[in-house]
Design an enzyme around this catalytic site. Structure first.
Site, PDB file in Angstrom:
ATOM      1  N   ASP A  91       0.811  -1.233   0.000  1.00 23.57           N
ATOM      2  CA  ASP A  91       0.000   0.000   0.000  1.00 23.57           C
ATOM      3  C   ASP A  91       0.837   1.272   0.000  1.00 23.57           C
ATOM      4  O   ASP A  91       0.417   2.311   0.504  1.00 23.57           O
ATOM      5  CB  ASP A  91      -0.954   0.011   1.212  1.00 23.57           C
ATOM      6  N   GLU A  92       2.037   1.203  -0.574  1.00 26.84           N
ATOM      7  CA  GLU A  92       2.923   2.369  -0.590  1.00 26.84           C
ATOM      8  C   GLU A  92       3.236   2.828  -2.007  1.00 26.84           C
ATOM      9  O   GLU A  92       4.013   3.764  -2.194  1.00 26.84           O
ATOM     10  CB  GLU A  92       4.240   2.039   0.130  1.00 26.84           C
TER      11      GLU A  92
END
Length: 292
Positions: free
Chosen positions: A236-237
């Site tokens: 999720d980066e």
């Protein structure tokens, strides 16, 4: 240099889309516009941005030209060498061959398939891959080949090998994680870098990981959101392409947030996929430049 190979038989008067990035310096726009003019190009859309943080220049041009791909590529070569360009040239509006991955939630897959059919979303959905069978009837309804690829801790490597085989076999250009509830390995993320878009059911960077709506409800948020981003090895980066939000208040239960959130997810993912397919998204380190 990187480029997408386009049909050699593209007809005269083809509408091309050219994207590029390079270290920022004077003369880039003049050089690019000049070579396009020399090849009978009529520019119909042009956007550019110089990023003061990275020192890079980004440009997207749509141009109608009677020149062939090979002729334009040859003309770009000396300019690319002069300015250290990274560039891509494709036929504008060509449907991008896309593989969609999902688990059990159908709303994002259904939305993409419907938009492709009814709104000219410029993708060609060539396969649906799922670790469950719940989405098979929906895929059949839209006439998209369905592939059931179960994933467990013991079979994850084999499952990813099967996915890569499908990507190669079907000439897949874009993979969309439409609520695919599995984490891709670092190796797979590297091999498909810049070619995998995920929809995260949260307004990243807040509420990462599992059950983000429950996390948001627990914090009493007033806005819920969804984030479409490129997938990297850092969970999720990845670089964010699009985000959307919906206002809520204290009367909403977790179930309400989930229902509202699904609509936000559909909107954000559809825009991200469209912009990627239209070559409107350029990577700028861990950020994106989006020419809307």
């Amino acid at each position: 240099m990187s480029h997408t190979v386009t049909p050699a038989s593209a007809p005269a008067g083809t509408h091309w889309v050219l994207t590029l990035s390079c270290p920022d310096r004077p003369g880039i726009v003049h050089a690019v516009a000049g070579l396009l003019a020399e090849h009978g190009g009529n520019i119909t859309e042009s956007q550019q941005f110089g990023d003061p943080l990275s020192g890079l220049f980004f440009m997207r041009v749509q141009v109608t030209s009677s020149a062939t791909y090979d002729e334009l590529a040859a003309a770009l070569a000396p300019v690319a060498e002069r300015f250290a360009l990274q560039w891509s040239l494709d036929v504008a509006g060509r449907p991008v061959r896309t593989l969609v991955m999902g688990s059990t939630a159908a709303h994002c897959l259904n939305d993409l398939a419907f938009r492709q059919r009814s709104e000219a979303l410029p993708v060609d959905l060539v396969a649906v891959v799922s670790n469950h069978t719940s989405l098979e009837p929906l895929a059949q309804f839209y006439g998209i080949p369905f592939h059931h690829v179960p994933v467990t801790a013991a079979t994850k490597a084999d499952a990813e090998a099967r996915l890569l085989a499908l990507v190669e076999e079907l000439d897949v250009e874009l993979v969309v994680l439409a609520r695919y509830m599995q984490i891709l390995s670092d190796d797979l993320c590297r091999r498909l870098a810049g070619r995998v878009i995920n929809i995260h059911h949260s307004f990243l960077p807040s509420f990462k990981g599992a059950r983000p709506y429950a996390q948001a409800h627990d914090r009493g948020v007033k806005l819920i959101g969804a984030t479409a981003h490129y997938v990297t090895g850092d969970l999720d980066e990845g670089p964010i392409i699009e985000q959307d939000v919906e206002r809520v208040d204290h009367t909403r239960a977790v179930e309400d947030l989930v229902a509202l959130g699904q609509d936000v997810e559909r909107r954000a993912l559809a825009r991200a996929v469209r912009w990627h397919a239209e070559h409107r998204v350029l990577l700028d380190g861990h950020r994106t430049i989006v020419f809307r």
